[in-house]
Scaffold this active site. Structure first.
Site, PDB file in Angstrom:
ATOM      1  N   ASN A 193     -76.285 -66.075  44.057  1.00 21.80           N
ATOM      2  CA  ASN A 193     -76.243 -66.765  42.763  1.00 21.80           C
ATOM      3  C   ASN A 193     -77.587 -67.418  42.432  1.00 21.80           C
ATOM      4  O   ASN A 193     -77.983 -67.466  41.263  1.00 21.80           O
ATOM      5  CB  ASN A 193     -75.107 -67.796  42.739  1.00 21.80           C
ATOM      6  CG  ASN A 193     -73.777 -67.128  42.396  1.00 21.80           C
ATOM      7  OD1 ASN A 193     -73.733 -65.940  42.080  1.00 21.80           O
ATOM      8  ND2 ASN A 193     -72.701 -67.879  42.457  1.00 21.80           N
TER       9      ASN A 193
ATOM     10  N   LEU B 166     -82.115 -59.372  33.063  1.00 22.54           N
ATOM     11  CA  LEU B 166     -83.381 -59.779  32.436  1.00 22.54           C
ATOM     12  C   LEU B 166     -83.178 -59.919  30.935  1.00 22.54           C
ATOM     13  O   LEU B 166     -84.099 -59.653  30.171  1.00 22.54           O
ATOM     14  CB  LEU B 166     -84.476 -58.742  32.722  1.00 22.54           C
ATOM     15  CG  LEU B 166     -85.185 -58.832  34.075  1.00 22.54           C
ATOM     16  CD1 LEU B 166     -86.311 -57.805  34.136  1.00 22.54           C
ATOM     17  CD2 LEU B 166     -85.742 -60.231  34.355  1.00 22.54           C
TER      18      LEU B 166
ATOM     19  N   CYS C 264     -70.170 -71.105  37.834  1.00 17.90           N
ATOM     20  CA  CYS C 264     -70.819 -70.814  39.118  1.00 17.90           C
ATOM     21  C   CYS C 264     -72.318 -71.115  39.156  1.00 17.90           C
ATOM     22  O   CYS C 264     -72.748 -72.000  39.885  1.00 17.90           O
ATOM     23  CB  CYS C 264     -70.601 -69.361  39.487  1.00 17.90           C
ATOM     24  SG  CYS C 264     -68.883 -68.975  39.820  1.00 17.90           S
TER      25      CYS C 264
HETATM   26  C1  UDX Z   1     -71.646 -65.071  38.455  1.00 16.56           C
HETATM   27  C2  UDX Z   1     -72.138 -63.991  39.418  1.00 16.56           C
HETATM   28  O1  UDX Z   1     -72.648 -62.873  38.669  1.00 16.56           O
HETATM   29  C3  UDX Z   1     -71.006 -63.544  40.316  1.00 16.56           C
HETATM   30  O2  UDX Z   1     -71.464 -62.589  41.247  1.00 16.56           O
HETATM   31  C4  UDX Z   1     -70.454 -64.758  41.043  1.00 16.56           C
HETATM   32  O3  UDX Z   1     -69.358 -64.389  41.830  1.00 16.56           O
HETATM   33  C5  UDX Z   1     -70.031 -65.834  40.050  1.00 16.56           C
HETATM   34  O4  UDX Z   1     -71.115 -66.155  39.185  1.00 16.56           O
HETATM   35  P1  UDX Z   1     -70.189 -65.063  36.229  1.00 16.56           P
HETATM   36  O5  UDX Z   1     -70.269 -66.545  36.265  1.00 16.56           O
HETATM   37  O6  UDX Z   1     -68.886 -64.409  35.918  1.00 16.56           O
HETATM   38  O7  UDX Z   1     -70.652 -64.464  37.633  1.00 16.56           O
HETATM   39  O8  UDX Z   1     -71.225 -64.583  35.130  1.00 16.56           O
HETATM   40  P2  UDX Z   1     -72.518 -63.645  35.038  1.00 16.56           P
HETATM   41  O9  UDX Z   1     -72.152 -62.347  34.485  1.00 16.56           O
HETATM   42  O10 UDX Z   1     -73.288 -63.659  36.303  1.00 16.56           O
HETATM   43  O11 UDX Z   1     -73.335 -64.434  33.918  1.00 16.56           O
HETATM   44  C6  UDX Z   1     -73.712 -65.779  34.141  1.00 16.56           C
HETATM   45  C7  UDX Z   1     -74.431 -66.335  32.938  1.00 16.56           C
HETATM   46  O12 UDX Z   1     -75.739 -65.777  32.853  1.00 16.56           O
HETATM   47  C8  UDX Z   1     -73.769 -66.077  31.602  1.00 16.56           C
HETATM   48  O13 UDX Z   1     -73.817 -67.268  30.832  1.00 16.56           O
HETATM   49  C9  UDX Z   1     -74.608 -64.986  30.997  1.00 16.56           C
HETATM   50  O14 UDX Z   1     -74.576 -65.015  29.595  1.00 16.56           O
HETATM   51  C10 UDX Z   1     -75.979 -65.334  31.534  1.00 16.56           C
HETATM   52  N1  UDX Z   1     -76.911 -64.191  31.599  1.00 16.56           N
HETATM   53  C11 UDX Z   1     -76.618 -63.112  32.380  1.00 16.56           C
HETATM   54  C12 UDX Z   1     -78.100 -64.218  30.887  1.00 16.56           C
HETATM   55  O15 UDX Z   1     -78.396 -65.196  30.183  1.00 16.56           O
HETATM   56  N2  UDX Z   1     -78.957 -63.159  30.973  1.00 16.56           N
HETATM   57  C13 UDX Z   1     -78.690 -62.067  31.725  1.00 16.56           C
HETATM   58  O16 UDX Z   1     -79.516 -61.149  31.749  1.00 16.56           O
HETATM   59  C14 UDX Z   1     -77.487 -62.050  32.455  1.00 16.56           C
END
Ligand code: UDX
Length: 464
Positions: free
Chosen positions: A212, A254, A264
């Site tokens: 994470n 990215l 998380c």
């Molecule tokens: C995350 C981890 O991916 C997962 O492996 C772990 O078990 C729990 O935390 P999740 O919280 O469901 O999962 O969301 P994720 O898809 O990782 O996105 C997290 C945040 O990052 C979101 O707010 C998303 O919008 C943001 N994000 C993601 C970006 O701003 N840019 C990106 O390129 C990818």
């Protein structure tokens, strides 16, 4: 196998239903009777694509049951998965372990036969070893449970697929028996070739927070680049595409925008840093403070842009916020950048109307003072500014031409780089995506004038 899953939140409910789908007999346990009643009736207590079908199948097959009783869990299961929350302690960066501690202690008190407790919650490194002692002290003589850590990497919105077909399994164990039991639990996935990493307890705990931390760092990295792009008029999307071609970097995660949120990433990097300080390696994790700070700055940037687009003052201006959940395909508003920005705009005096395809109810509970609209057209009516903060597919597919007459000013801040700027510009909208040059509206006056002229001449022809 007879399995219990304790804690039926976003993680536990999916894990319980997934274990039943894989053929195990499962008892899901939670302290919240309302949640248990919904699950027992085969209803998902939150939005997660595919979960209602999985629950229904599990409950109907009789392999998936629910209860509020830890004593029942102890009597039923041979393997107990702990999936309770580890929220941030208010006023501190540390993780609150009271739920994990209570569950392990209470469950251990009730155990009547040799059992394996498997932690899935995200915890500070060292917790599993401490819990081993707690469990041994609470259990009856000779019945101290074995302890393992099996972190979960599921993503909300893809949780069902991530649970049924994980990309890797991590078994943190203190002995060979626990490893064998976990191999049996996940036999189907292992037979399909899912790689399993067998580690000590500490490494397994660290794998989760390290993963994470890396993901959060990757997002903040590209968002830092977005800040630089904004200073020089460069385009962070093109930058990400170009650097992402390098296989060592990769294009995924990215996407520049308003940053990460959810239950998380933010809390995990803070808790990890706090644990690093306790372990005397605070310097090694100091960079995570920068990751967090970059993430916060992106939220503030949207508020600043909104102010600029509205002539420096938000008071009394109508702002429509598209999106409330922290990401699409989820109704989760925990630490949602969208809701943070909506609140901040309101704090500056804006009249905020929020729309979200799934998270409206949760948003309303978290921020009852904001305005809400259940359909996009109603949300956009008479808006002075539109701010897109969650990249739901519904928003990508909006027709900017149809929406144009609804608003009082055709300006959209795209906080997720989700909109096709050309299409929106052609419909007379100015699009301001984070980290990208402002895409000005095309002058649609000639189009409108010629459309009006066409109508007039056809009317004249009809009269003639
Ligand atoms: C995350 C981890 O991916 C997962 O492996 C772990 O078990 C729990 O935390 P999740 O919280 O469901 O999962 O969301 P994720 O898809 O990782 O996105 C997290 C945040 O990052 C979101 O707010 C998303 O919008 C943001 N994000 C993601 C970006 O701003 N840019 C990106 O390129 C990818």
């Amino acid at each position: 196998m007879k399995i219990t899953v304790i804690g039926t939140g976003y993680l536990g409910a999916v894990h319980a239903a997934g274990m039943a789908e894989l053929g195990h007999d499962v008892l899901g346990v939670d302290a919240d009777p309302a949640k248990i009643a919904a699950l027992a009736a085969g209803r998902a207590p939150f939005y997660e694509p595919g979960l209602p079908e999985l629950l229904e199948r599990g409950v109907e097959s009789g392999r998936l049951r629910f209860s509020t009783s830890l004593a029942e869990a102890a009597a039923f299961g041979d393997v107990h998965f702990v999936c309770v929350g580890t929220p941030q302690v208010p006023g501190s960066d540390r993780a609150d372990l009271q739920f994990v501690d209570t569950v392990v202690t209470e469950l251990s008190r009730h155990l009547e036969r040799p059992s394996l407790i498997v932690g899935k919650s995200t915890v500070p490194v060292g917790t599993a070893r401490r819990l081993t002692g707690l469990a041994a002290a609470a259990a009856r003589p000779g019945l101290a449970p074995d302890m393992a850590w099996n972190p979960e990497f599921l993503r909300e919105g893809f949780a069902v697929a991530d649970t049924l077909s994980p990309d890797r399994l991590v078994f943190g164990v203190a002995g060979v028996d626990a490893e064998q039991t976990l191999r049996e639990v996940y036999r189907l996935a292992l037979d399909r070739g899912t790689p399993a990493f067998v580690t000590d307890l500490e490494t397994a705990e660290l794998v989760k927070v390290a993963a994470n931390s890396f993901l959060a760092t990757k997002i903040s990295f590209i968002n830092s680049m977005a800040e630089v792009c904004e200073a020089v008029g460069a385009d962070v999307r093109l930058l990400a595409d170009a650097i992402g071609q390098d296989a060592r970097i990769g294009r995924r995660f990215l996407d520049a925008g308003v940053g990460f949120g959810g239950g998380c990433l933010g809390k995990d990097i803070r808790a990890f840093r706090a644990r690093g300080v306790e372990l005397g390696v605070g310097d090694a994790l100091e960079f995570l403070a920068g990751v967090d700070a970059t993430n916060d700055r992106r939220r503030e940037k949207v508020v600043q842009l909104a102010r600029e687009h509205l002539g420096g003052n938000l008071a009394g201006r109508r702002v429509t916020v598209l999106g409330a959940s922290f990401k699409p395909d989820s109704d989760d508003v925990r630490d949602s950048p969208a809701l943070y920005v909506a609140r901040a705009l309101w704090d500056h005096g804006a009249l905020v109307t929020v729309h979200d395809p799934a998270a409206l109810e949760n948003a309303r509970l978290a921020a009852p003072h904001l305005g809400y609209a259940a359909d996009v057209e109603a949300a956009l009516r008479a808006a002075d500014l539109v701010v897109l903060l969650t990249e739901w597919r519904d928003y990508r597919e909006l027709d900017p031409l149809l929406l144009a007459p609804l608003v009082s000013s055709r300006v959209v801040i795209d906080g997720r780089g989700a909109l096709d700027a050309d299409r929106w510009n052609a419909a007379g909208w100015t699009v301001h995506a984070l980290g990208r040059p402002v895409a000005p509206a095309w002058d649609v006056t000639p189009i409108i004038t010629s459309a009006v002229a066409d109508v007039q001449s056809s009317q004249e022809e009809a009269v003639a």
